[in-house]
Design a protein around this motif. Structure first.
Motif, mmCIF file in Angstrom:
data_model
loop_
_atom_site.group_PDB
_atom_site.id
_atom_site.type_symbol
_atom_site.label_atom_id
_atom_site.label_comp_id
_atom_site.label_asym_id
_atom_site.label_seq_id
_atom_site.Cartn_x
_atom_site.Cartn_y
_atom_site.Cartn_z
ATOM 1 N N SER A 1 102.744 -4.773 -3.247
ATOM 2 C CA SER A 1 102.125 -5.183 -4.505
ATOM 3 C C SER A 1 101.120 -6.308 -4.322
ATOM 4 O O SER A 1 100.364 -6.632 -5.240
ATOM 5 C CB SER A 1 103.204 -5.614 -5.508
ATOM 6 O OG SER A 1 103.980 -6.666 -4.987
ATOM 7 N N GLU A 2 101.110 -6.912 -3.137
ATOM 8 C CA GLU A 2 100.121 -7.952 -2.866
ATOM 9 C C GLU A 2 98.734 -7.354 -2.627
ATOM 10 O O GLU A 2 97.736 -8.074 -2.611
ATOM 11 C CB GLU A 2 100.560 -8.783 -1.653
ATOM 12 C CG GLU A 2 101.843 -9.584 -1.895
ATOM 13 C CD GLU A 2 102.230 -10.408 -0.690
ATOM 14 O OE1 GLU A 2 101.521 -10.345 0.334
ATOM 15 O OE2 GLU A 2 103.251 -11.119 -0.773
ATOM 16 N N ASP A 3 98.700 -6.065 -2.403
ATOM 17 C CA ASP A 3 97.419 -5.363 -2.263
ATOM 18 C C ASP A 3 97.075 -4.709 -3.602
ATOM 19 O O ASP A 3 97.817 -3.859 -4.084
ATOM 20 C CB ASP A 3 97.532 -4.291 -1.181
ATOM 21 C CG ASP A 3 97.789 -4.868 0.191
ATOM 22 O OD1 ASP A 3 96.867 -5.484 0.747
ATOM 23 O OD2 ASP A 3 98.920 -4.713 0.692
ATOM 24 N N PHE A 4 95.985 -5.116 -4.194
ATOM 25 C CA PHE A 4 95.630 -4.576 -5.510
ATOM 26 C C PHE A 4 94.132 -4.692 -5.742
ATOM 27 O O PHE A 4 93.404 -5.360 -5.004
ATOM 28 C CB PHE A 4 96.396 -5.302 -6.620
ATOM 29 C CG PHE A 4 96.146 -6.792 -6.679
ATOM 30 C CD1 PHE A 4 95.094 -7.309 -7.417
ATOM 31 C CD2 PHE A 4 96.960 -7.669 -5.971
ATOM 32 C CE1 PHE A 4 94.858 -8.674 -7.470
ATOM 33 C CE2 PHE A 4 96.730 -9.038 -6.020
ATOM 34 C CZ PHE A 4 95.688 -9.540 -6.762
ATOM 35 N N GLY A 5 93.697 -4.016 -6.779
ATOM 36 C CA GLY A 5 92.324 -4.122 -7.244
ATOM 37 C C GLY A 5 91.285 -3.662 -6.233
ATOM 38 O O GLY A 5 91.509 -2.745 -5.430
ATOM 39 N N ILE A 6 90.144 -4.323 -6.270
ATOM 40 C CA ILE A 6 89.015 -3.945 -5.419
ATOM 41 C C ILE A 6 89.372 -4.062 -3.942
ATOM 42 O O ILE A 6 88.997 -3.203 -3.123
ATOM 43 C CB ILE A 6 87.793 -4.814 -5.769
ATOM 44 C CG1 ILE A 6 87.231 -4.413 -7.142
ATOM 45 C CG2 ILE A 6 86.711 -4.682 -4.705
ATOM 46 C CD1 ILE A 6 86.096 -5.289 -7.618
ATOM 47 N N ASP A 7 90.098 -5.115 -3.573
ATOM 48 C CA ASP A 7 90.461 -5.304 -2.163
ATOM 49 C C ASP A 7 91.314 -4.145 -1.657
ATOM 50 O O ASP A 7 91.159 -3.698 -0.511
ATOM 51 C CB ASP A 7 91.208 -6.622 -1.979
ATOM 52 C CG ASP A 7 90.302 -7.833 -2.164
ATOM 53 O OD1 ASP A 7 89.066 -7.664 -2.046
ATOM 54 O OD2 ASP A 7 90.822 -8.937 -2.429
ATOM 55 N N LEU A 8 92.219 -3.655 -2.509
ATOM 56 C CA LEU A 8 93.038 -2.502 -2.134
ATOM 57 C C LEU A 8 92.154 -1.286 -1.868
ATOM 58 O O LEU A 8 92.341 -0.566 -0.877
ATOM 59 C CB LEU A 8 94.049 -2.200 -3.238
ATOM 60 C CG LEU A 8 94.773 -0.854 -3.146
ATOM 61 C CD1 LEU A 8 95.631 -0.788 -1.881
ATOM 62 C CD2 LEU A 8 95.632 -0.623 -4.394
ATOM 63 N N MET A 9 91.197 -1.033 -2.729
ATOM 64 C CA MET A 9 90.338 0.131 -2.572
ATOM 65 C C MET A 9 89.475 0.018 -1.321
ATOM 66 O O MET A 9 89.257 1.007 -0.603
ATOM 67 C CB MET A 9 89.456 0.316 -3.815
ATOM 68 C CG MET A 9 90.239 0.571 -5.099
ATOM 69 S SD MET A 9 91.349 2.004 -4.937
ATOM 70 C CE MET A 9 92.606 1.585 -6.141
ATOM 71 N N LEU B 1 83.009 4.842 -4.869
ATOM 72 C CA LEU B 1 83.550 5.457 -6.083
ATOM 73 C C LEU B 1 84.827 4.754 -6.527
ATOM 74 O O LEU B 1 84.975 4.381 -7.695
ATOM 75 C CB LEU B 1 83.811 6.945 -5.844
ATOM 76 C CG LEU B 1 84.490 7.700 -6.989
ATOM 77 C CD1 LEU B 1 83.601 7.718 -8.224
ATOM 78 C CD2 LEU B 1 84.831 9.125 -6.570
ATOM 79 N N PHE B 2 85.764 4.574 -5.601
ATOM 80 C CA PHE B 2 87.035 3.956 -5.967
ATOM 81 C C PHE B 2 86.867 2.478 -6.296
ATOM 82 O O PHE B 2 87.449 1.978 -7.265
ATOM 83 C CB PHE B 2 88.053 4.146 -4.834
ATOM 84 C CG PHE B 2 88.762 5.470 -4.892
ATOM 85 C CD1 PHE B 2 90.023 5.572 -5.462
ATOM 86 C CD2 PHE B 2 88.169 6.618 -4.388
ATOM 87 C CE1 PHE B 2 90.679 6.792 -5.540
ATOM 88 C CE2 PHE B 2 88.807 7.847 -4.456
ATOM 89 C CZ PHE B 2 90.067 7.929 -5.027
ATOM 90 N N VAL B 3 86.091 1.773 -5.494
ATOM 91 C CA VAL B 3 85.845 0.351 -5.766
ATOM 92 C C VAL B 3 85.140 0.192 -7.110
ATOM 93 O O VAL B 3 85.500 -0.676 -7.924
ATOM 94 C CB VAL B 3 85.002 -0.281 -4.628
ATOM 95 C CG1 VAL B 3 84.519 -1.676 -5.032
ATOM 96 C CG2 VAL B 3 85.816 -0.366 -3.348
ATOM 97 N N GLY B 4 84.144 1.036 -7.353
ATOM 98 C CA GLY B 4 83.402 0.930 -8.611
ATOM 99 C C GLY B 4 84.244 1.238 -9.823
ATOM 100 O O GLY B 4 84.129 0.569 -10.857
ATOM 101 N N ALA B 5 85.099 2.242 -9.713
ATOM 102 C CA ALA B 5 85.945 2.606 -10.855
ATOM 103 C C ALA B 5 86.900 1.477 -11.212
ATOM 104 O O ALA B 5 87.047 1.116 -12.389
ATOM 105 C CB ALA B 5 86.722 3.878 -10.526
ATOM 106 N N ILE B 6 87.543 0.915 -10.199
ATOM 107 C CA ILE B 6 88.483 -0.180 -10.465
ATOM 108 C C ILE B 6 87.744 -1.417 -10.950
ATOM 109 O O ILE B 6 88.156 -2.087 -11.905
ATOM 110 C CB ILE B 6 89.298 -0.507 -9.189
ATOM 111 C CG1 ILE B 6 90.198 0.674 -8.803
ATOM 112 C CG2 ILE B 6 90.140 -1.769 -9.399
ATOM 113 C CD1 ILE B 6 91.236 1.043 -9.834
ATOM 114 N N GLY B 7 86.625 -1.736 -10.312
ATOM 115 C CA GLY B 7 85.874 -2.931 -10.692
ATOM 116 C C GLY B 7 85.238 -2.832 -12.060
ATOM 117 O O GLY B 7 85.148 -3.827 -12.789
ATOM 118 N N SER B 8 84.805 -1.628 -12.421
ATOM 119 C CA SER B 8 84.096 -1.460 -13.694
ATOM 120 C C SER B 8 85.030 -1.282 -14.883
ATOM 121 O O SER B 8 84.720 -1.719 -15.988
ATOM 122 C CB SER B 8 83.156 -0.252 -13.612
ATOM 123 O OG SER B 8 82.135 -0.470 -12.677
#
Length: 228
Positions: free
Chosen positions: A160-168, A195-202
């Motif tokens: 769970s310490e891996d999340f968000g943009i860094d996870l992607m 694609l994955f980074v953008g979806a989570i970030g946006s």
């Protein structure tokens, strides 16, 4: 005796609502007609002055036109249909129309048609669809992208310490990502990462910190389908 003004008391609201929004109130009124009031199930009769007698005289023509737009929408969507064996403008309320008990039911049905449950990933169908149906678009979008994040984390066996943009970025890094496909061309691996980074970030990250305000259900559908 059912009165249209009991369901739509504010003439200003009538003129502001879109036909598909107004149609729910109109269908609620038509379903409430009692014995002896079936004459209202006639497009011409419905448009006569007695239907609008509770509204300001100077607004009646405009209200009549707006209500007729909603009536035609009900016919087009199969809530009203021509009465068999009759002539002129007579209609009956279809089985589909009888199933709608109020304008909220029609709103929910319209939202369900925008986002067909059977087209969604089973997890989103179970966890997101009902929220979207209630009109809580912000929460539905956030939950959809959260499920993407959870799915990626589990596929990578991360914590769970891996999340968000860094996870992607970790999961889909073009050269060392845990979920990247080294057999694909570099440009495609980079594109998938974006694609994955953008979806989570946006869409997910902003919803985590503020009310994004997905007021348009069509926009929410686009994001949920992307997540699916």
């Amino acid at each position: 005796m059912a009165r249209l003004a009991d369901f739509l008391p504010d003439p200003g609201n009538i003129l502001e609502l879109e036909p598909e929004e107004l149609a729910g109130y109109l269908l609620e009124y038509l379903n409430a007609l009692g014995p002896g009031e079936e004459g209202q199930l006639n497009r011409y009769n419905f448009s006569l002055p007695h239907t609008l007698q509770d509204y300001p005289t100077e607004l009646r023509d405009e209200i009549a036109r707006t209500l007729m737009e909603a009536w035609i929408w009900l016919e087009r969507e199969g809530f009203l249909a021509p009465k068999p064996g009759s002539q002129g403008e007579w209609v009956f309320i279809t089985r589909r129309g009888r199933s709608i008990k109020g304008h909220a039911d029609l709103d929910a049905l319209r939202r369900a048609n925008l986002l067909p449950k059977h087209l969604l990933h089973p997890i989103l169908a179970r966890k997101v669809w009902a929220t979207f149906l209630r009109g809580d678009y912000d929460t539905a979008v956030f939950q959809a992208l959260k499920e993407v994040e959870v799915g990626v984390r589990e596929a990578c066996n991360l914590t769970s310490e891996d999340f968000g943009i860094d996870l992607m970025r970790k999961a889909f890094h073009p050269s060392k990502g845990l979920l990247t496909d080294p057999s694909r061309p570099l440009a495609e691996r980079e594109a998938l990462s974006y694609l994955f980074v953008g979806a989570i970030g946006s869409y997910k990250n902003p919803s985590s910190h503020r009310h994004v305000g997905f007021s348009d259900p069509t926009e929410a559908v686009e994001v949920i389908v992307l997540a699916s």
